[in-house]
Scaffold this active site. Structure first.
Site, PDB file in Angstrom:
ATOM      1  N   GLY A  41      18.921   8.035 -31.082  1.00  0.00           N
ATOM      2  CA  GLY A  41      19.615   6.808 -31.144  1.00  0.00           C
ATOM      3  C   GLY A  41      19.794   5.681 -30.062  1.00  0.00           C
ATOM      4  O   GLY A  41      19.059   6.009 -28.954  1.00  0.00           O
ATOM      5  N   HIS A  44      15.869   1.859 -27.584  1.00  0.00           N
ATOM      6  CA  HIS A  44      15.469   0.677 -26.460  1.00  0.00           C
ATOM      7  C   HIS A  44      13.844   0.480 -27.065  1.00  0.00           C
ATOM      8  O   HIS A  44      13.326   1.063 -27.943  1.00  0.00           O
ATOM      9  CB  HIS A  44      15.661   1.236 -25.031  1.00  0.00           C
ATOM     10  CG  HIS A  44      15.214   2.448 -24.727  1.00  0.00           C
ATOM     11  ND1 HIS A  44      13.905   2.811 -24.944  1.00  0.00           N
ATOM     12  CD2 HIS A  44      15.995   3.371 -24.492  1.00  0.00           C
ATOM     13  CE1 HIS A  44      13.795   4.053 -24.426  1.00  0.00           C
ATOM     14  NE2 HIS A  44      14.773   4.349 -24.267  1.00  0.00           N
ATOM     15  N   GLY A  46      11.431   1.412 -25.398  1.00  0.00           N
ATOM     16  CA  GLY A  46      10.536   2.641 -25.238  1.00  0.00           C
ATOM     17  C   GLY A  46      10.522   3.167 -26.640  1.00  0.00           C
ATOM     18  O   GLY A  46       9.350   3.594 -27.053  1.00  0.00           O
ATOM     19  N   HIS A  47      11.509   3.483 -27.075  1.00  0.00           N
ATOM     20  CA  HIS A  47      11.436   4.351 -28.509  1.00  0.00           C
ATOM     21  C   HIS A  47      10.647   3.441 -29.475  1.00  0.00           C
ATOM     22  O   HIS A  47       9.795   3.933 -30.396  1.00  0.00           O
ATOM     23  CB  HIS A  47      13.160   4.462 -29.049  1.00  0.00           C
ATOM     24  CG  HIS A  47      14.023   5.090 -28.423  1.00  0.00           C
ATOM     25  ND1 HIS A  47      15.127   4.684 -27.715  1.00  0.00           N
ATOM     26  CD2 HIS A  47      13.806   6.414 -28.264  1.00  0.00           C
ATOM     27  CE1 HIS A  47      15.811   5.759 -27.052  1.00  0.00           C
ATOM     28  NE2 HIS A  47      15.057   6.874 -27.600  1.00  0.00           N
ATOM     29  N   GLN A  71      22.713  20.645 -27.682  1.00  0.00           N
ATOM     30  CA  GLN A  71      22.067  20.477 -26.218  1.00  0.00           C
ATOM     31  C   GLN A  71      22.548  19.887 -25.200  1.00  0.00           C
ATOM     32  O   GLN A  71      22.077  19.664 -24.307  1.00  0.00           O
ATOM     33  CB  GLN A  71      20.683  19.728 -26.602  1.00  0.00           C
ATOM     34  CG  GLN A  71      20.771  18.228 -27.051  1.00  0.00           C
ATOM     35  CD  GLN A  71      19.522  17.427 -27.113  1.00  0.00           C
ATOM     36  OE1 GLN A  71      19.061  17.974 -28.234  1.00  0.00           O
ATOM     37  NE2 GLN A  71      19.201  16.618 -26.294  1.00  0.00           N
ATOM     38  N   GLY A 158       8.093  11.614 -25.379  1.00  0.00           N
ATOM     39  CA  GLY A 158       8.025  10.817 -24.385  1.00  0.00           C
ATOM     40  C   GLY A 158       7.773  11.779 -23.093  1.00  0.00           C
ATOM     41  O   GLY A 158       8.489  12.646 -22.855  1.00  0.00           O
ATOM     42  N   ASP A 161      10.763  12.627 -20.759  1.00  0.00           N
ATOM     43  CA  ASP A 161      11.628  13.986 -20.851  1.00  0.00           C
ATOM     44  C   ASP A 161      10.354  14.962 -20.744  1.00  0.00           C
ATOM     45  O   ASP A 161      10.052  15.530 -21.526  1.00  0.00           O
ATOM     46  CB  ASP A 161      12.489  14.103 -21.819  1.00  0.00           C
ATOM     47  CG  ASP A 161      13.473  13.037 -21.955  1.00  0.00           C
ATOM     48  OD1 ASP A 161      14.439  13.272 -21.304  1.00  0.00           O
ATOM     49  OD2 ASP A 161      13.265  11.955 -22.650  1.00  0.00           O
ATOM     50  N   ARG A 198      20.875   5.574 -21.839  1.00  0.00           N
ATOM     51  CA  ARG A 198      22.098   5.884 -20.975  1.00  0.00           C
ATOM     52  C   ARG A 198      22.138   4.581 -20.074  1.00  0.00           C
ATOM     53  O   ARG A 198      23.309   4.323 -19.525  1.00  0.00           O
ATOM     54  CB  ARG A 198      21.839   6.951 -20.179  1.00  0.00           C
ATOM     55  CG  ARG A 198      22.101   8.435 -20.960  1.00  0.00           C
ATOM     56  CD  ARG A 198      22.253   9.572 -19.877  1.00  0.00           C
ATOM     57  NE  ARG A 198      22.785  10.660 -20.518  1.00  0.00           N
ATOM     58  CZ  ARG A 198      22.015  11.564 -21.257  1.00  0.00           C
ATOM     59  NH1 ARG A 198      20.725  11.589 -21.351  1.00  0.00           N
ATOM     60  NH2 ARG A 198      22.447  12.498 -21.746  1.00  0.00           N
TER      61      ARG A 198
HETATM   62  P1  AMP Z   1      16.034  10.306 -26.860  1.00  0.00           P
HETATM   63  O1  AMP Z   1      16.664   9.219 -27.849  1.00  0.00           O
HETATM   64  O2  AMP Z   1      16.505   9.754 -25.597  1.00  0.00           O
HETATM   65  O3  AMP Z   1      16.293  11.714 -27.035  1.00  0.00           O
HETATM   66  O4  AMP Z   1      14.393  10.065 -26.655  1.00  0.00           O
HETATM   67  C1  AMP Z   1      13.781   9.968 -27.984  1.00  0.00           C
HETATM   68  C2  AMP Z   1      12.308  10.288 -27.460  1.00  0.00           C
HETATM   69  O5  AMP Z   1      11.908   9.028 -26.837  1.00  0.00           O
HETATM   70  C3  AMP Z   1      12.141  11.442 -26.611  1.00  0.00           C
HETATM   71  O6  AMP Z   1      10.806  12.022 -26.788  1.00  0.00           O
HETATM   72  C4  AMP Z   1      11.904  10.776 -25.294  1.00  0.00           C
HETATM   73  O7  AMP Z   1      11.193  11.588 -24.374  1.00  0.00           O
HETATM   74  C5  AMP Z   1      11.397   9.387 -25.784  1.00  0.00           C
HETATM   75  N1  AMP Z   1      11.652   8.317 -24.648  1.00  0.00           N
HETATM   76  C6  AMP Z   1      12.828   8.189 -24.254  1.00  0.00           C
HETATM   77  N2  AMP Z   1      13.077   7.159 -23.302  1.00  0.00           N
HETATM   78  C7  AMP Z   1      11.691   6.915 -23.141  1.00  0.00           C
HETATM   79  C8  AMP Z   1      10.825   6.229 -22.247  1.00  0.00           C
HETATM   80  N3  AMP Z   1      11.324   5.468 -21.303  1.00  0.00           N
HETATM   81  N4  AMP Z   1       9.497   6.202 -22.058  1.00  0.00           N
HETATM   82  C9  AMP Z   1       9.030   7.008 -22.887  1.00  0.00           C
HETATM   83  N5  AMP Z   1       9.619   7.875 -23.720  1.00  0.00           N
HETATM   84  C10 AMP Z   1      10.822   7.889 -23.887  1.00  0.00           C
END
Ligand code: AMP
Length: 291
Positions: A41, A44, A46-47, A71, A158, A161, A198
């Site tokens: 959640g 942004h 990117g998501h 985690q 992504g 990570d 973050r």
């Molecule tokens: P998170 O909500 O941070 O757990 O991210 C969810 C998914 O979005 C994960 O697979 C992340 O690697 C991917 N993700 C988050 N931020 C980015 C970004 N800036 N560029 C590419 N993938 C991203």
């Protein structure tokens, strides 16, 4: 139970329980293809770009929003993880997402709030795994649960990570789960900072300083062409010594496949540089392909 969205003409369906989600998936997916985008959640651009990509490559797309307690190695990081649920749902609806899964921890873990133990063959022993103990067991546990609940054809992760992506690939292989893992490149702000949920917690000063992380990665890539590993690592360390806003946790150059930290550079191997930096209490990570 299906949660009603307060959106006009919304076709997107939001589920809190496994049972209601699976009932709908079982009669709506049929022969269609399903793409899964797991998230925590505070979405942004990117998501949302990942969701768009999933939509292009699948008939139907499901996004999960779940801040996974198992985690997090630090409780305060879990407790302070940003949440923007209504804005997330509106953005997903506008992106053409079909289903959203927003379970509680109780629904997912059914009274057993603990992570399974996996043997990732060393992929989890370096970098993020070294600095965030048991982090990847928690990640693999929740992602495996999501795969078994939703049974997607493809799932999107992504490269932001990168270590997580490699660990999920390994988990799927070990557990023989029939899903294609699709890597997605890193989305950045205009100034180069990798997008992250973050980032909204950064102070104005920290936000101003944060692009230095990617700038340093770019410089390390240039240095990597003609210098030995020690020189590149020392350069990065020195870049942060004087920095009032950013503290380097680690910088590592590792093999892109095995994630083994490089001790020498082999011409046939591919390498990536990985970095973790603290801006106050907020931990930011990034990485870059070196060759
Ligand atoms: P998170 O909500 O941070 O757990 O991210 C969810 C998914 O979005 C994960 O697979 C992340 O690697 C991917 N993700 C988050 N931020 C980015 C970004 N800036 N560029 C590419 N993938 C991203």
């Amino acid at each position: 139970m299906t949660v009603q969205l307060t959106l006009f003409n919304s076709k997107m369906e939001v589920f809190k329980t496994i049972k209601s989600l699976q009932q709908t998936l079982s009669h709506k997916v049929g022969k269609s293809t399903l793409g899964l985008v797991p998230t925590m959640g505070a979405l942004h651009e990117g998501h949302l770009s990942i969701v768009k990509r999933a939509k292009e490559e699948n008939d139907l797309v499901i996004v999960s929003i779940f801040v996974n307690p198992t985690q997090f190695d630090k409780k305060e990081d879990f407790v302070n993880y940003p949440s923007t649920m209504q804005a997330d749902l509106e953005a997903l609806e506008a992106t053409g997402c079909d289903f959203v899964f927003v379970p509680s921890a109780e629904e997912v873990y059914q009274g057993n709030l603990s992570a399974d133990s996996f043997d990732f063959g060393g992929l989890d022993k370096v970098m993020e795994g070294k600095f965030r103990l048991d982090h990847f067991d928690g990640v693999a546990t929740i992602v495996k649960k999501l795969f078994l609940i939703t049974r997607p054809n493809k799932a999107y992760f992504g490269e932001k990570d990168y270590q997580q992506l490699m660990i999920i690939k390994k988990m799927v292989e070990m557990e023989s789960i029939p899903v294609e893992i699709v890597p997605v490149g890193i989305f950045r702000e205009k100034d180069g900072l990798a997008m992250s949920s973050r980032n909204i917690r950064l102070t104005a000063e920290q936000r101003l300083a944060a692009p230095e992380i990617y700038q340093t990665l770019l410089k390390s890539k240039m240095l990597f062409e003609n210098n030995d590993l020690k020189k590149v690592k020392n350069f990065v360390k020195n870049e942060f010594v004087q920095n009032k806003e950013l503290a380097l946790e680690y910088f590592e150059i590792a093999d892109s496949e095995t994630l083994n930290p490089a001790s020498e550079i082999l011409p046939e191997s591919k390498y990536r540089a990985f970095i973790a930096v603290f801006a106050g209490q907020i931990r930011l990570i990034d990485n870059i392909a070196l060759n």
